[in-house]
Design a protein around this motif. Structure first.
Motif, PDB file in Angstrom:
ATOM      1  N   LYS A 430       6.572  14.481  -2.912  1.00 44.33           N
ATOM      2  CA  LYS A 430       5.312  14.148  -2.236  1.00 44.33           C
ATOM      3  C   LYS A 430       4.827  12.738  -2.548  1.00 44.33           C
ATOM      4  N   GLU A 431       5.627  12.017  -3.302  1.00 44.91           N
ATOM      5  CA  GLU A 431       5.256  10.633  -3.583  1.00 44.91           C
ATOM      6  C   GLU A 431       6.416   9.732  -3.196  1.00 44.91           C
ATOM      7  N   MET A 432       6.101   8.515  -2.809  1.00 38.41           N
ATOM      8  CA  MET A 432       7.168   7.548  -2.521  1.00 38.41           C
ATOM      9  C   MET A 432       6.764   6.209  -3.101  1.00 38.41           C
ATOM     10  N   ASN A 433       7.744   5.527  -3.725  1.00 38.00           N
ATOM     11  CA  ASN A 433       7.403   4.223  -4.280  1.00 38.00           C
ATOM     12  C   ASN A 433       7.496   3.149  -3.198  1.00 38.00           C
ATOM     13  N   GLU A 434       7.153   1.927  -3.589  1.00 42.43           N
ATOM     14  CA  GLU A 434       7.043   0.871  -2.589  1.00 42.43           C
ATOM     15  C   GLU A 434       8.371   0.627  -1.872  1.00 42.43           C
ATOM     16  N   LYS A 435       9.422   0.644  -2.643  1.00 42.60           N
ATOM     17  CA  LYS A 435      10.741   0.357  -2.054  1.00 42.60           C
ATOM     18  C   LYS A 435      11.105   1.448  -1.039  1.00 42.60           C
ATOM     19  N   GLU A 436      10.819   2.671  -1.416  1.00 40.19           N
ATOM     20  CA  GLU A 436      11.143   3.782  -0.521  1.00 40.19           C
ATOM     21  C   GLU A 436      10.304   3.720   0.753  1.00 40.19           C
ATOM     22  N   LEU A 437       9.043   3.349   0.589  1.00 38.49           N
ATOM     23  CA  LEU A 437       8.177   3.226   1.761  1.00 38.49           C
ATOM     24  C   LEU A 437       8.668   2.116   2.686  1.00 38.49           C
ATOM     25  N   LEU A 438       9.084   0.995   2.077  1.00 36.19           N
ATOM     26  CA  LEU A 438       9.604  -0.129   2.864  1.00 36.19           C
ATOM     27  C   LEU A 438      10.823   0.293   3.670  1.00 36.19           C
ATOM     28  N   GLU A 439      11.698   1.007   3.001  1.00 36.83           N
ATOM     29  CA  GLU A 439      12.922   1.456   3.677  1.00 36.83           C
ATOM     30  C   GLU A 439      12.605   2.402   4.826  1.00 36.83           C
ATOM     31  N   SER A 449       3.095  -4.303   8.052  1.00 36.19           N
ATOM     32  CA  SER A 449       3.653  -5.443   7.316  1.00 36.19           C
ATOM     33  C   SER A 449       4.067  -5.056   5.898  1.00 36.19           C
ATOM     34  N   ASP A 450       4.918  -5.889   5.303  1.00 34.59           N
ATOM     35  CA  ASP A 450       5.431  -5.619   3.962  1.00 34.59           C
ATOM     36  C   ASP A 450       4.305  -5.456   2.948  1.00 34.59           C
ATOM     37  N   ASP A 451       3.277  -6.299   3.077  1.00 37.36           N
ATOM     38  CA  ASP A 451       2.230  -6.221   2.046  1.00 37.36           C
ATOM     39  C   ASP A 451       1.303  -5.022   2.265  1.00 37.36           C
ATOM     40  N   GLN A 452       1.335  -4.460   3.425  1.00 34.46           N
ATOM     41  CA  GLN A 452       0.503  -3.280   3.707  1.00 34.46           C
ATOM     42  C   GLN A 452       1.192  -1.965   3.321  1.00 34.46           C
ATOM     43  N   VAL A 453       2.518  -2.044   3.363  1.00 34.45           N
ATOM     44  CA  VAL A 453       3.270  -0.787   3.350  1.00 34.45           C
ATOM     45  C   VAL A 453       3.044   0.084   2.113  1.00 34.45           C
ATOM     46  N   SER A 454       2.758  -0.576   0.977  1.00 36.27           N
ATOM     47  CA  SER A 454       2.633   0.208  -0.256  1.00 36.27           C
ATOM     48  C   SER A 454       1.434   1.161  -0.216  1.00 36.27           C
ATOM     49  N   ASN A 455       0.461   0.884   0.673  1.00 39.60           N
ATOM     50  CA  ASN A 455      -0.681   1.807   0.787  1.00 39.60           C
ATOM     51  C   ASN A 455      -0.388   2.978   1.706  1.00 39.60           C
TER      52      ASN A 455
END
Ligand SMILES: Cc1ncc(C[n+]2csc(CCOP(=O)(O)OP(=O)(O)O)c2C)c(N)n1
Ligand SMILES: [Mg+2]
Length: 909
Positions: A430-439, A449-455
């Motif tokens: 149920k959680e995803m880190n930034e890299k996983e979200l980007l992918e 955008s890349d800088d938004q994706v982590s949220n």
């Protein structure tokens, strides 16, 4: 390659168990080729029918000569619909893919955001990730909405854990605001939230079918499909063309309820029913069948049960390979690899797949020699391919005469990559880190955008976008969005008590009958009622004769879509076993879970079909709340309305059947169900009052409740209804009689319920005759209703300490009465003890705690200490506590009444 154990990877016993049959070895290929050549010639020149005939003739001849031919319930591990038979895809594949990607993203974001804000909030990403294509193809091309009337279209049972996907689609469709998505699993927030799973109780205008207690969705869907036919066959509602879809997990198929009623669906030829099993090969902990093949196993089970089975295993990428698979070796390789191994291939490199899957046979390596590793890695599964899924759905909705199951192979956590695609841990992800979200974002092309994706922000294209327009157009063309549940209730005029006075006078008053018989007479009258008769749905699990209902067979018939194709053995008798296409009784056979599913279908006809159907499900009370309690919980969640009749109730009243039949605790279970109003009436007129008032409340006043009424099978004289007791019967208590002792030295209050009320009345006489004690005798029809009222009042008083306190119904009823209160019933003591905190008087409860056994009623009532002498002793004992009687007098009475003070405590006996 021609190793003798050609299929060597899996243990043969496992293959048989999973419905796979080992391929025999060809010892004379030239001969084989000759036979096959002949077959090809016949197929070409005379067609498939002739081929079938010849193959069958060959098989029969071989069997006659003693050749054993295994009965195969499975087909090769390839798609049931070959590429050559696939219809053209009618939609815009590219747009649909973009819409699906957006829905995937928001479903994932909802869970990730909820858990970012509150660690451990939970939710599921992987289930919908694996089934997104299965849903999206249906949403864009198949699911019909409720239409203009609000009561048309398909009935869809969404897989519970896929709920984020449904919320996400509703958001993109503009049906759910972003605030709600932000409050996924936060239902007490001021703006409201979204329930974890499909719960009509919590989201009454959205969800229709609670499915998250696994196994209940599929069985409820089967009975729902059958109930649709029932309504149609009885000319109550035209339900033709409405499909029932049930989406379920492959792990869910291990629940006995899931597969337990599938033969009903084929027997009844329910071609309005479609199961879609998302075979991602995983459940929560790990593989569903690591050492076997769940799709093959399910194919065998469903085929054996008479279903139309459509396997959707391989995506279009495999078509070219299968086409070139002249020798059948690829299909064979596909069949021999077990599910645990398929799970391993997910996320492995192309070179690994080349080596381990294709590399088993040189011919297969050659087949893919022109495929790059990357291409091999991307070979997709059928359940992720819209064209394959579309072909399956189209075949399913067009299929006649059988229900259809679609077995679609997918990948759990599809698209999550490192975060859990195909991993054993995927279910709880149920959680995803930034890299996983980007992918994830890049893989599905979400414009964040890349800088938004982590949220993990939600994303919705503008209203003017092609995506939104397409998605809305599709839904509009199909009759509107779903899931969707109407919140208005149809209104039905119900009969009044006045209408039933004459019936009571003739059929009940003064008759020596049981409350069961009293109820059956009432039911017999209700089905003839001009206002509601045809809407009554009597449901029985093979117990009509136990309850003396067989007289209704001939009168209103047993529902059977096929009618009656035989002359019943008892056709000469007046209560013969009459089956009819327009029969009214649902005789379900020995299945409480199935019967309960019918109850749910009938009890929610008001929201599914816009008509009030009035179910009376009559069963052995022991096999109710404790056996199918989860189904009753689902019924409550679904806001079902109707009457559950717990027959042969009472731990001492059902005397001969013994321990496993004697119910003394269904009222204890029932009290925990908020929408269930449970009653334990003693007199036939009480049942009449409860049922008629209940019908008025449910179908006229639009309340939502399930009435639970226990009825007993002991005959005794039924008195006429005293004046002015109706309100008490419904609220739970009224004074039935008083017994005055000449020269009375004390007074007690005696509560009785069900068949035990007779003993309480007898105790009142003994108390007056032998011990100069007067009493008031009360019939308590519902401790639970009294407790709920008292609890509500107490709570209000606590929260409004500066205002004059309110009085509960029980307090009012007992205002001014004197003496201790003794309660006795055929239930465990806790049922009566519910009132303990709300009574100011001394209150002592007798009941039937402990295991039942076969005996006479008299012996059992002494054993459990609820017979008249037991009530007398308890009354005297409580009087002795206030000093009105001495302890010595009580001891004397115990002796006089022939009571053994050292008898064993029934709780442990
Ligand atoms: C009766 C019941 N038991 C256990 C659970 C807990 N549970 C929820 S999902 C799940 C695994 C589901 O696996 P599967 O049916 O294969 O569905 P998938 O998510 O793989 O599509 C379990 C054990 C439940 N919801 N209901
Ligand atoms: Mg699964």
């Amino acid at each position: 390659m021609s190793d003798a154990k050609l299929l060597g990877e899996a243990d043969p016993s496992v293959l048989v168990a999973s419905g796979q049959v080992e391929a025999p070895i060809d010892v004379d290929p030239a001969e084989t080729s000759e036979w096959l050549g002949s077959l090809d010639y016949v197929a070409k020149s005379k067609g498939a029918e002739r081929v079938r005939y010849l193959v069958k003739a060959l098989e029969n001849r071989a069997r006659r000569d003693g050749v054993e031919i295994p009965i195969e319930t499975t087909t090769p591990y390839v798609n049931s619909i070959p590429a050559s038979k696939q219809p053209a895809y009618p939609g815009n594949r590219e747009l649909e893919r973009r819409i699906k990607s957006i829905i995937r993203w928001n479903a994932m974001a909802m869970v990730v955001r909820a858990n970012k804000k509150n660690k451990g909030q939970g939710g599921h990403i992987s289930t919908f990730a694996s089934s997104a294509t299965l849903y999206e193809v249906a949403f864009n091309h198949f699911f019909r909405g409720r239409g203009e009337s609000g009561y048309q279209g398909d009935l869809v049972y969404f897989q519970g854990h896929a709920s984020p996907g449904m919320y996400s689609r509703a958001f993109v469709e503009g049906r759910l605001p972003i605030d709600k998505l932000e409050n996924f699993r936060r239902e007490l927030q001021p703006e409201g939230g979204l329930s974890s799973y499909p719960h009509p109780w919590l989201m009454p205008s959205f969800w229709e079918y609670p499915t998250v207690s696994m196994g209940l969705g599929p069985i409820m869907a089967i009975y729902q499909a059958r109930f649709n036919e029932y309504l149609n066959d009885r000319s109550l509602k035209d339900t033709r063309g409405r499909k029932v879809w049930a989406f379920l997990g492959d792990g869910e198929c291990d629940e006995p309820e899931t597969l337990g009623a599938i033969t009903l669906a084929s027997r009844e030829k329910l071609d309005n029913l479609i199961f879609v099993v998302n075979c991602n090969l995983q459940r929560l902990d790990g593989p569903v069948r690591g050492n076997g093949k769940i799709i093959q196993e399910l194919e065998a089970v469903f085929r054996g049960a008479g279903w139309n089975v459509i396997k959707v295993i391989w995506g279009s990428d495999w078509d070219a390979l299968l086409e070139r698979d002249e020798s059948g070796l690829l299909a064979q390789r596909m069949t021999e690899v077990v599910d645990g191994q398929y799970q391993k291939y997910v996320g492995m490199t192309g070179s690994y797949i080349r080596e381990h899957f294709f590399g088993k046979y040189p011919e297969l390596l050659k087949l893919v020699e022109n495929y790059s590793d990357e291409k091999l890695e991307k070979l997709n599964r059928g359940g992720h391919d819209p064209e394959k899924v579309f072909a399956a759905y189209k075949a399913a909705v067009e299929h006649k005469g059988q229900p259809t199951v679609i077995l679609a192979k997918t990948i759990k956590g599809y698209g999550l990559g490192e975060a859990g695609e195909g991993r054993n841990i995927a279910h709880n992800q149920k959680e995803m880190n930034e890299k996983e979200l980007l992918e994830f974002r890049s893989r599905f092309g979400i414009p964040i955008s890349d800088d938004q994706v982590s949220n993990a922000p939600f994303y919705k294209p503008p209203e003017s976008s092609m995506e939104i327009k397409y998605l809305k157009d599709k839904r509009a063309a199909l009759g509107g969005s779903l899931p969707s549940r109407p919140t208005s209730h149809p209104h039905t005029e119900t009969p009044s008590l006045e209408d039933y006075r004459k019936f009571m006078g003739i059929q009940l008053d003064g008759k020596s009958i049981s409350t069961t018989q009293g109820f059956v007479r009432l039911l017999g009258r209700l089905v003839k009622d001009p206002k509601i008769g045809s809407h009554i749905v009597p449901i029985v699990p093979d117990e009509s004769r136990t309850f003396g209902m067989e007289g209704m067979f001939k009168e209103i018939g047993i529902y059977a879509h096929a009618g009656q194709l035989y002359e019943p053995i008892d056709s000469g008798s007046i209560s013969y076993y009459k089956e009819a296409k327009d029969g009214q009784i649902l005789e379900e056979g020995i299945t409480e879970c199935g019967s309960m599913s019918s109850f749910v279908a009938a009890g929610t006809a008001y929201s599914a079909h816009g008509i009030n159907m009035i179910p009376f499900y009559i069963y052995y009370s022991m096999f109710g709340f404790q056996r199918v309690g989860d189904s009753i919980w689902a019924a409550a969640d679904m806001r079902a309305k109707g009457f559950l009749i717990g027959g042969t109730a009472g731990r001492t009243t059902l005397n001969g059947e013994g321990l496993q039949h004697q119910d003394g605790h269904s009222h204890l279970n029932a009290m925990a169900f908020p929408t269930v109003r449970a009653y334990d009436p003693a007199w036939a007129y009480e049942t009449v009052v409860i049922v008629l008032d209940g019908m008025r409340r449910l179908y006229q006043e639009q309340e939502t409740a399930i009435y639970y009424i226990t009825v007993h099978n002991e005959d005794y004289e039924m008195p006429a209804m005293p004046e002015g007791v109706e309100d008490g019967i419904i609220k739970g208590i009224y004074k039935f009689t008083s017994v005055e002792a000449p020269g009375s030295k004390a007074r007690v209050q005696l509560f009785g319920s069900g068949a035990i009320l007779q003993h309480v009345i007898e105790a009142a006489k003994i108390l007056a005759d032998k011990y100069n004690v007067s009493s008031d005798v009360w019939s308590v029809t519902s401790y639970t209703q009294l407790r709920r009222d008292a609890q509500g009042v107490e709570r209000w008083n606590m929260l409004h300490p500066d205002q004059p306190p309110k009085m509960s119904y029980i307090q009012n009823a007992l205002k001014g009465v004197t003496g201790p209160i003794i309660s006795a019933s055929d239930n465990v003591r806790a049922v009566g003890e519910q009132l303990m905190p709300y009574l100011s008087q001394d209150y002592y409860v007798l009941g039937c705690d402990g295991m039942g056994r076969s005996e006479t009623r008299a012996a059992l009532r002494r054993h459990f200490e609820v017979d008249a002498p037991s009530v007398v002793i308890a009354a005297l004992y409580r009087l002795s506590k206030s000093g009105v009687i001495s302890g010595k007098d009580v001891a004397q009475a115990i002796g006089d009444l022939g009571y053994d003070p050292e008898k064993q405590n029934p709780l442990f006996a």
